[in-house]
Write an enzyme that holds these catalytic residues in place. Sequence first.
Site, PDB file in Angstrom:
ATOM      1  CG  HIS A 124      -2.073   0.943   1.060  1.00 27.65           C
ATOM      2  ND1 HIS A 124      -1.988   2.282   1.338  1.00 27.65           N
ATOM      3  CD2 HIS A 124      -3.322   0.728   0.572  1.00 27.65           C
ATOM      4  CE1 HIS A 124      -3.147   2.844   1.058  1.00 27.65           C
ATOM      5  NE2 HIS A 124      -3.966   1.937   0.581  1.00 27.65           N
ATOM      6  CG  ASP A 129      -8.507  -4.661  -2.633  1.00 28.68           C
ATOM      7  OD1 ASP A 129      -9.710  -4.536  -2.394  1.00 28.68           O
ATOM      8  OD2 ASP A 129      -7.810  -3.749  -3.112  1.00 28.68           O
TER       9      ASP A 129
END
Length: 422
Positions: free
Chosen positions: A306, A363
């Site tokens: 991320h 996710d």
Amino acid sequence: MNSVTLINNTNGEKYEFDILDSTKGSGVIDVRNLYAATGLFTYDPGFTSTASCTSEITFIDGEKGELRYRGYDIEELATKKEYLEVCFLLLNKRLPNKAELLDFSEEISKRSFVHEGIKDLFNAFPDYAHPMSMMSASVSAMSAFYFEHLDMSECKDFQVMARRIIAKMPTLAAFSYRRTLGIPFVYPDIERSFTENFLYMLRAYPGQSLKIPTIEVTALDTIFTLHADHEQNASTSIVRGVASTGAHPYVALSAGINALWGRAHGGANESVMLQLEMIGSVDNVENFIARAKDPNDEFRLMGFGHRVYKNFDPRARILKNLLHELKDKININSELLEVAMKIEEIALSDEYFVKRKLYPNIDFYSGLILTAMKIPRSMFTIIFVIGRTVGWITQWMEFQESEDKKIARPRQRYMGETDKQV
Ligand code: CMC
């Protein structure tokens, strides 16, 4: 006020730039007059060090793994509040009381129907169309049905515009999916909650009084809350960018949907499941980890890494707990769960991932839950869209009300040919 000094070593000139405080987290160097003062631009591809706006909506501390909407910790909101309460919070800067929540929920239910003409738009798509194509087109088309939202003079008009699109998103999403199957559209049932109604519109036969298990409604509601906003991510920045040109808000949302679709962003949830199935068994995990680490191989572990979280993604932690809670109750695919847990175990101790601070993101886990709920894979990113709509539209409103309402127009470093003649 604190400041930083920039020294240009070419000519020895010194320039002073203010450091603007934030209520929480890093301050920012105010470089708005940098070019005027120095004749230089900053260079920051991917905006890794650049704040594009001032915001009061969402706070992230990537080092601590902290995420807050309007000051409230995400874990508290996800475990104690419904998604529509979170929507109210984002739009109104405070949580609703009971009566306000009731009114808000009723209004959202009643606004969930779409113009009959929109159905023709869906019917124009080929059978093999991805639901995200239909979603982006239908949200863009909404600008024609509600053209009056192009010029809104009062903040209360923003609220109507925002509630309208939040309410219609699940209907457009369910229509997109049903069009891919060629089955009749199911209209909203206003007696059901926001999240239950979405599952109903996805699954029911027309006119059928289908019972949706509460456990699934609660799980999906949590997933919506976890996706509701995430400060200036790629799709939100696009929404603000389109807003800055003065375009219709629903067109800005449609642009956000398109940006979200990419695999590096919201499209990752669909790719994670594809990848888990491709890996297939715990015996193959080492091999794929080796591929992810190979600089000559483009393979990336989807659901890992991320831009902002460098410790853990708090949304992922909440979903991981939810996944384990639901494991036996909603029939999570145990083989794929095993593969996922093996990937997580290896990656969390492998030097490559540790050094680069690559942790599972939201996710990585959401697909396993959605698959167990029999949500088709092509709808995973759509689920993200439904949840994120409130964030996009709140950011759109904040942009309209801000003092720094400037068109998004970055500069560049030019390295092309110079002064050629034909
Ligand atoms: N697998 C293997 N290596 C990776 C991965 C990964 N998933 N992610 C980053 N790296 C490596 C990358 O190769 C680079 O290595 P090196 O320094 O040797 O060149 C280093 O880590 C830094 O990567 P980056 O691409 O410069 O980092 P970024 O901050 O620009 O990208 C990201 C963040 C999310 C796009 C990226 O981590 C990624 O592609 N992850 C997989 C896709 C994914 O799961 N996306 C969902 C994000 S969360 C939902 C959302 O909010 O959108």
